[in-house]
Design an enzyme around this catalytic site. Structure first.
Site, PDB file in Angstrom:
ATOM      1  N   ASP A  17       0.875  -1.170   0.000  1.00 41.26           N
ATOM      2  CA  ASP A  17       0.000   0.000   0.000  1.00 41.26           C
ATOM      3  C   ASP A  17       0.916   1.224   0.000  1.00 41.26           C
ATOM      4  OD1 ASP A  17      -2.030   1.809   0.034  1.00 41.26           O
ATOM      5  OD2 ASP A  17      -3.157   0.840   1.634  1.00 41.26           O
TER       6      ASP A  17
HETATM    7  C1  BGC Z   1      -4.969   3.449   0.170  1.00 42.85           C
HETATM    8  C2  BGC Z   1      -5.084   2.530  -1.018  1.00 42.85           C
HETATM    9  C3  BGC Z   1      -4.855   3.307  -2.277  1.00 42.85           C
HETATM   10  C4  BGC Z   1      -3.502   3.995  -2.205  1.00 42.85           C
HETATM   11  C5  BGC Z   1      -3.179   4.819  -3.428  1.00 42.85           C
HETATM   12  C6  BGC Z   1      -3.707   4.272   0.154  1.00 42.85           C
HETATM   13  O1  BGC Z   1      -3.733   5.245   1.142  1.00 42.85           O
HETATM   14  O2  BGC Z   1      -5.032   2.682   1.359  1.00 42.85           O
HETATM   15  O3  BGC Z   1      -6.339   1.904  -1.042  1.00 42.85           O
HETATM   16  O4  BGC Z   1      -4.943   2.457  -3.392  1.00 42.85           O
HETATM   17  O5  BGC Z   1      -3.510   4.875  -1.092  1.00 42.85           O
HETATM   18  O6  BGC Z   1      -3.969   5.952  -3.495  1.00 42.85           O
END
Ligand code: BGC
Length: 877
Positions: free
Chosen positions: A252
């Site tokens: 993530d």
């Molecule tokens: C989120 C993800 C997301 C990523 C990119 C993170 O903070 O948990 O779900 O895909 O950011 O934006």
């Protein structure tokens, strides 16, 4: 009620064994291995670290282009800030229980990804809705693992067939937002396997997502406690080896916190880059021998495989051969896409159908929906509520998209009603804490006299680095020069309208805000990239001062730096004009309601309430919306309330209002879809994919807060409706919800005539049991029924939920007609995970398969007896 038992005739016994699931994984492909051999250590390191916020590293000498990724579950935002198709929130798709709609949504995701030059969409989110207060509840499908898995498999399969990868997230037990980068989810192995891992396992087995995203949090299970990005047992041993997953395990965003532990824990790609833990430290670790170069090989291979699948890496053999194997995947995808593009309807049509179909009729005592329309008789409609004026189209956080278009209920209703009809539109109540955005045209730069704001970039010693006039303001200053420590914003704000104005600034980090020389707010807490992950920067609470005449605004605000997100300043400038008091607004709405033939009230949450980055403290509708509903319903009994929320909110007035619809976060077609539902174009055939509590005290898991850093999944597999069912079985004093899981009335009535159980249809994996259910539409309108089959375990076996969803199917039936639908129930629905034997097994005894309209409205029962040692569906998967 019919009860039939069909005895299995030839169940193959099977020993308990953890079976390695066969996926489309092939042995490491010779061509990709050959490329791997050609790479230097530096190149390998560069490939496993993102090159930017959304793209992987290119290697032109190999013909390797960047793989572009983009959020997320409500559309494909695209890396460049263009506009996109805005889908209803995922919980709305799940509310359709319609796998064909899920497949068509997957096809639209693929088309949108192609339109935006995106190779991998960061979706779907298959975490479970463990608690209704979870901030990202709306981004998930359901509180049930089977419904979640079915919808996700249909959507991911359809997108990937068209050559676009999906990145399924967040692996695993990522069900709270509070302290989201730090907490440890504590779960026993059965809970993990039978509930939270189940959708991931189904996806890996049935469609092989091209990527899986590792979660921020940690997990403590099976005696191992580690961050997910360092959790070797869950990522390497289970996902990659036991399940045979051959895709890319990506972090993530900004979640990677270590070098060697994350390398060994199974992480394949750090996103974003190029800095961060791996960007800064991996090459040194390889050079010093802390990490062996060979430890990167499998990761690079997975990256190359993904690039090839998405068409970003062309191999010499592509386009030749027999069309099997990974070498042909990219080419095939391109062909599928061409075919799909011709066949698929415009996005607007699908999104409108989806949003209308998802609407759940919670109650309709007076038969108000759809309206009885006489083309010769104009209708007077009072359309009230904050969400009638400005619907909550999408939730807050990383899933947001800039929509191609937005449709509004008032416009669409006016167009759909008989000529001469009147639609009176009033908010009547307030849902948002923050005032609206300040109009920059009211501002004058004190230094130049121009319209706009004076922006001064300050170094850490307070000296001026740069200054200019900003003629527009979005609430953010992005891409601030790295040597700037703070930004000073100054403006003379024209507040000509007589009365009290509210003026303020919402920000994060160190700040000082003055209005007319008086300090309105100050804070000394310096923030860093954690603020990005808490989403506090998306919805900062504005500190507001009341002013009149010309106000002098002067704010000095911290520059925040976050890996991948650059340097930015958050400055939400807000302003509320003098206007009617809250009581006057309510009175206006009540008067409009009293004068109308029918009242439609749209109430709901907002992005201040439902968002990634934080959880909700309660389940109340924000602001004074409850009071609005009560007063309006008292003024006119012909009141329809539409709830515009993705996750449960309490409806304390539910018994006082004749008709209540759940309208979700409907996306761009909010207006068209609602008009279709109210005027009878589309049946609101949604069914709740979660339980709606009646009061907060009853909520089984009422908060998402870690205690001493741990979120304890003490309820085990009793998630959501299963906890409510256990209580209901516990006796008459057990709390019942306002609406049970699976509930939704549609616009006709149903009888359940017969259910016949058959088994062993192994050719049609994963179903191994099938319930053939005959339903009769007893109403005067064609309609859709969502037939649900729940499983109950034999007495005396391991502890299990009282009942759980085993299968479902939709039936479209003409008025007064009947239909028999086939409801597949996978063999896994009967199985439990045995932590000692490390395998799945079906406890023997007599199972009951109960068919009905919701978990609390079961009409028919079948029985199935499993003898000791038998495994129904062995051979089927
Ligand atoms: C989120 C993800 C997301 C990523 C990119 C993170 O903070 O948990 O779900 O895909 O950011 O934006």
């Amino acid at each position: 009620m019919s009860s039939q038992a069909i005895t299995p005739q030839a169940i193959t016994p099977r020993a308990i064994a953890a079976e390695a699931i066969t996926t489309q994984a092939t042995a490491p492909e010779p061509e990709l291995l050959r490329l791997l051999d050609e790479l230097s250590a530096e190149e390998k390191v560069s490939l496993v670290v993102g090159a930017s916020m959304w793209a992987t590293t290119a290697l032109p000498r190999l013909g390797l282009e960047p793989v572009v990724m983009s959020d997320g579950p409500v559309g494909v935002r695209g890396p460049d800030g263009g506009t996109s198709a805005m889908f209803p929130a995922p919980s709305a798709l799940a509310a359709t229980w319609d796998l064909d709609l899920a497949r068509r949504s997957g096809a639209l995701f693929a088309a949108e990804a192609k339109r935006h030059g995106v190779d991998v969409v960061l979706a779907p989110q298959v975490n479970l809705q463990r608690t209704p207060v979870g901030g990202r509840h709306f981004e998930c499908y359901s509180e049930d693992p089977h419904l979640t898995a079915e919808i996700a498999v249909a959507l991911v399969g359809a997108a990937q067939e068209r050559g676009v990868g999906m990145c399924v997230k967040h692996y695993v037990a990522n069900d709270s937002e509070t302290e989201r980068t730090r907490y440890l989810a504590r779960l026993d192995e059965r809970t993990l396997r039978e509930a939270y891992l189940a959708p991931f396992e189904r996806l890996v087995r049935d469609v092989v997502p091209w990527s899986v995203m590792g979660a921020y949090n940690g997990a403590e299970t099976g005696g191992v406690a580690a961050r997910l990005l360092e959790h070797r047992p869950l990522v390497v041993d289970l996902l990659k080896e036991e399940w045979g997953y051959d895709g890319l395990f990506v972090s993530d965003w900004v979640a990677t916190q270590s070098v060697a532990p994350a390398v060994r824990g199974g992480l394949d790609l750090q996103m974003p880059g190029p800095d961060g833990a791996w960007g800064d430290g991996l090459l040194d670790a390889v050079r010093s021998g802390e990490v062996a170069e060979s430890e990167l090989d499998d990761k690079v291979l997975r990256l190359l495989r993904l690039a090839h699948r998405t068409g970003r890496l062309t191999l010499p053999d592509d386009g030749a051969g027999d069309g099997t194997g990974v070498a042909a995947a990219g080419v095939h995808a391109a062909i599928d896409l061409a075919a799909a593009t011709i066949a698929e309807p415009p996005a607007e049509q699908l999104l409108r159908e989806l949003a209308a179909r998802s609407v759940v009729v919670l109650k309709d005592d007076a038969g108000l929906v759809p309206f009885t329309l006489d083309r010769a008789r104009p209708l007077r409609v009072a359309l009230l509520g904050p969400a009638a004026v400005e619907p909550f189209f999408q939730g807050g956080g990383s899933s947001f998209v800039h929509p191609d278009r937005l449709t509004y209920p008032a416009d669409e209703l006016r167009a759909a009603l008989p000529q001469g009809s009147e639609v009176t539109l009033l908010a009547g109540a307030r849902a948002l804490r923050n005032p609206p955005e300040l109009d920059v045209d009211r501002c004058t730069d004190p230094a130049t006299g121009e319209t706009g704001l004076r922006v001064t970039l300050l170094a850490a010693d307070g000296s001026t680095l740069e200054e200019y006039t900003a003629h527009e303001w979005t609430g953010w200053l992005h891409d601030v020069r790295p040597d700037a420590d703070a930004v000073r914003l100054r403006a003379h704000v024209r507040l000509d309208e007589p009365g009290d104005h509210e003026l303020g600034v919402g920000t994060v980090g160190v700040h000082r805000v003055h209005v007319d020389g008086a300090r309105v707010a100050a804070g000394g807490l310096r923030v860093d990239e954690d603020i990005v992950l808490s989403s506090g920067h998306n919805h900062p609470i504005a500190e507001v001062a009341t002013a009149a005449g010309t106000a002098v605004l002067d704010a000095t605000l911290q520059v925040v730096h976050a890996v991948g997100y650059g340097h930015f300043v958050r400055a939400a400038l807000v302003h509320r004009l003098p206007g009617p008091s809250v009581q006057d607004e309510l009175a206006g709405a009540v008067a409009a309601a009293a004068a109308a033939d029918v009242v439609v009230v749209l109430v709901g949450t907002t992005a201040e309430v439902e968002s990634e980055g934080y959880d909700r403290p309660d389940l109340d509708l924000p602001g004074n919306q409850d009071e609005l509903v009560r007063r309006v319903a008292a003024a006119n009994p012909r009141t329809v309330v539409v709830v515009n929320a993705g996750a449960p909110v309490l409806l304390p007035w539910l018994s006082d209002v004749p008709t209540v619809l759940w309208g979700w976060l409907p996306g761009q077609e909010a207006g068209t879809a609602l008009a279709d539902v109210l005027t009878g174009v589309t049946e609101p055939s949604g069914r709740l994919p979660w339980t709606l509590p009646a009061c907060f005290e009853d909520v089984p898991v009422p908060h998402a807060r870690p205690v001493d850093g741990v979120v304890d999944y003490a309820e085990g597999t009793d998630i959501g409706y299963r906890a409510w069912e256990r209580r209901r079985e516990g006796g008459p004093e057990g709390a019942v919800p306002a609406a049970p899981f699976g509930h939704g009335l549609g616009w006709t009535t149903w009888e359940y005539e017969d259910a016949v159980l058959a088994w062993g249809e192994a050719h049609d994996a994963p179903a191994s049991l099938t319930v053939y259910v005959t339903v009769r539409n007893t109403g005067r309108r064609a309609g859709r029924e969502v037939v649900q089959v729940y499983v109950e375990a034999p007495a005396g076996g391991p502890s299990r939920p009282v009942r759980w969803l085993g299968g479902f199917a939709v039936a479209d039936v003409p008025a007064m007609g009947s239909a028999t639908v086939r409801v597949p129930v996978p063999a896994r629905a009967l199985q439990v995970w045995d932590p000692q034997a490390k395998g799945w097994a079906t406890p023997p005894g007599t199972y009951r398969l109960r068919t009905g309209r919701s978990v609390a409205d079961l009409r028919l029962t079948n029985e199935l007896t499993v003898r000791p040692g038998e495994e129904p569906g062995a051979g089927a998967r």
